[in-house]
Design an enzyme around this catalytic site. Structure first.
Site, short mmCIF file in Angstrom:
data_model
loop_
_atom_site.label_atom_id
_atom_site.label_comp_id
_atom_site.label_asym_id
_atom_site.label_seq_id
_atom_site.Cartn_x
_atom_site.Cartn_y
_atom_site.Cartn_z
CG ASP A 1 -1.98 0.91 1.34
OD1 ASP A 1 -2.11 1.64 -0.18
OD2 ASP A 1 -3.07 1.12 2.23
CE LYS A 2 -0.91 6.99 -2.86
NZ LYS A 2 -1.25 8.49 -3.06
CG HIS A 3 -0.35 7.13 4.17
ND1 HIS A 3 -1.57 7.67 4.58
CD2 HIS A 3 0.05 8.87 4.66
CE1 HIS A 3 -2.37 8.92 4.44
NE2 HIS A 3 -0.70 9.39 5.46
CB SER A 4 -0.49 10.88 -0.87
OG SER A 4 0.17 12.28 -0.73
CB THR B 1 -8.05 8.29 -2.70
OG1 THR B 1 -6.83 9.09 -3.26
CG2 THR B 1 -8.27 7.42 -3.78
NE ARG C 1 -3.38 14.20 15.16
CZ ARG C 1 -3.20 13.83 14.57
NH1 ARG C 1 -3.26 12.56 14.08
NH2 ARG C 1 -2.85 14.48 12.96
CB SER D 1 -2.88 9.18 13.12
OG SER D 1 -4.02 9.38 12.01
CE LYS E 1 -5.41 6.79 9.70
NZ LYS E 1 -5.92 7.59 9.60
CE LYS E 2 -1.73 3.34 4.67
NZ LYS E 2 -2.82 2.84 4.09
N1 IUR Z 1 -3.83 11.23 7.94
C1 IUR Z 1 -4.41 10.32 8.92
O1 IUR Z 1 -4.38 9.31 8.36
N2 IUR Z 1 -3.60 11.35 9.52
C2 IUR Z 1 -2.96 11.54 10.12
O2 IUR Z 1 -2.80 12.51 11.65
C3 IUR Z 1 -2.95 12.91 9.02
C4 IUR Z 1 -3.23 12.40 8.27
I1 IUR Z 1 -2.29 14.75 9.74
#
Ligand code: IUR
Length: 464
Positions: free
Chosen positions: A85-88, A125, A173, A188, A192-193
């Protein structure tokens, strides 16, 4: 005086600048999931963390506790090692996921991509995919597994059961001015990952005027924190730093971005989008041992875009996520006019002309995003409706000469673009009397667990 180990005592400990033990962090997160922690207490702890920070061990403990706060996904043993997976961290015009997920699947990865919605000026997305009639972003874990078995990828929203502690913390937050905390961002994203049970993750950490990280230094710090925590979680992680002062690609807005993603899936589209997709994908293929180096991975990804296999995978993904076969086919293999027919076009297409001649130094992403947001492309609050047809096409790029009166932007909207909006858009076009000395910078750094460059002799080998 609060009892030792009670939540007020933990808040005081962090407030006074001490490090929290793993068991204390677990107890804080338990308080969130079990509902025993009050909102004020959670907010106070968030502010203490924001002001005092957390070291990497505390950040790791927080990530683990948040990942364990809900359900974790489980995958067949045969897929282990190639779940990617990727996260941006979010940008303007960032449609990379739409191209990358199917391209990776076409190269042999299993991609259970969990994405977000847009809030503020960056697009999400999921919102982009929902511009496609019928597309369903909520799949059960069983449906995700079926999609991965049949197609190799899916792009879905975060389910209620995954990382419930993150949902509480993220919302708080937002209203306690504690979003911009390195340990909180790290925990955060990675909780999730971790709950996704991935083998490999690549992080696109953006910096600049329209990004979460204002400077390259702050992006590097976040990337290093993310990559270190990934390693400790047993996840092959890497990060690239990319500037986000100009939009990615040439089309902004949900429907327009789907169209541009389709161009990339046809082996065409803007070069910056293709470069970022192939770079991120190349790293992941290498991390999953599906390529001998990141460079080789990049070539494999490019081939999947050029030979139609990524496009066919995208079409199949639309099918398993609820899009009718004839709609998916028209969108993926129809003529441009048929694609527009599927997505629907805004009632007005308005061109803006350069007010003077000059060389395009930059087209700033943030003012464009703000105006499109006001025209209906974004939301003020989570859950607000959005207009997928609102968007803009850049008709000029940095480094190009523009003459006075030449069109540089085409805005798609359904009414509401006034003089103030036009003025704000014109201010996004930065012209210079001289030609720029070189192309704008792009991917500026790659961060691997050891700091070695991908593909170099001292680069870490992914596990066999
Ligand atoms: N995306 C996330 O999944 N968590 C965060 O704290 C932020 C962006 I900023």
């Amino acid at each position: 005086m609060a009892a030792q180990g009670s939540l007020p005592a933990l808040i005081r400990k962090k407030r006074d600048g001490h490090r929290l033990e793993e068991a204390e962090i677990q107890s804080f997160v338990r308080g969130i999931t079990q509902g025993t922690a009050q909102q004020g207490q959670i907010g106070a702890m968030l502010m203490a963390i924001r002001l005092r920070g957390m070291d990497l061990r505390e950040t790791l403990a927080l990530t683990r506790a948040m990942a364990a706060s809900g359900r974790t996904l489980a995958w067949p043993q045969a897929w282990h090692g190639r779940l990617a997976d990727k996260h941006s961290t979010g940008g303007v015009g960032d449609k990379v996921s739409l191209v990358l997920a199917p391209a990776l699947a076409a190269c042999g990865c299993k991609v259970p991509m969990i994405s977000g919605r847009g809030l503020g000026h960056t697009g999400g997305t999921l919102d982009k995919l929902e511009a496609i009639p019928g597309f369903r972003v909520s799949l059960s874990p069983e449906e995700m597994q079926d999609a991965l078995e049949r197609v190799g990828c899916c792009i879905v929203g975060q389910s209620e059961e995954l990382c419930p502690a993150d949902r509480v913390l993220y919302a708080l937050r937002d209203v306690t001015a504690t979003v911009d905390s390195l340990p909180l961002i790290t925990a955060s994203i990675l909780s999730k990952k971790a709950a996704e049970q991935l083998s490999a993750l690549v992080l696109d950490v953006k910096y600049g005027g329209a990004a979460l990280c204002p400077t390259r230094d702050s992006a590097r710090q976040l990337a290093q924190s993310l990559v270190w925590v990934c390693s400790e979680l047993g996840l092959q992680g890497s990060a690239v730093l990319t500037p986000m002062s100009q939009p990615l690609g040439r089309r902004l807005g949900h429907s327009l971005e789907v169209l541009e993603a389709l161009e990339a899936l046809h082996g065409a589209g803007p070069p910056d989008l293709r470069l970022l997709v192939t770079m991120l994908g190349g790293l992941l293929l290498w991390q999953c041992s599906l390529a001998g180096s990141a460079e080789q991975g990049q070539q494999l990804l490019g081939a999947a875009l050029d030979n139609g296999s990524a496009l066919a995978t995208f079409e199949a993904m639309l099918g398993v996520q609820g899009v009718a076969p004839n709609t998916a086919q028209l969108l993926c293999t129809g003529a441009p006019a048929q694609r527009w027919q599927v997505l629907g076009q805004a009632s007005i297409q308005e061109e803006l002309k350069a007010l003077q001649g000059g060389w395009v130094q930059q087209i700033e992403a943030l003012p464009l995003a703000h105006v499109l947001h006001r025209l209906g492309a974004g939301r003020e609050r989570a859950g607000d409706p959005i207009n997928h047809r609102v968007g803009a096409e850049l008709l000029a790029t940095a480094g190009q000469r523009l003459e006075e009166g030449e069109a540089w932007l085409r805005v798609h909207h359904d009414g509401g673009l006034d003089e103030e909006g036009r003025k704000a858009l014109q201010a996004a076009l930065r012209l210079s009397p001289e030609a720029p000395s070189g192309p704008p910078e792009f991917v500026t750094e790659t961060i691997l667990p050891t700091g070695a460059m991908p593909g170099s002799a001292d680069a870490p080998r992914p596990p066999a």
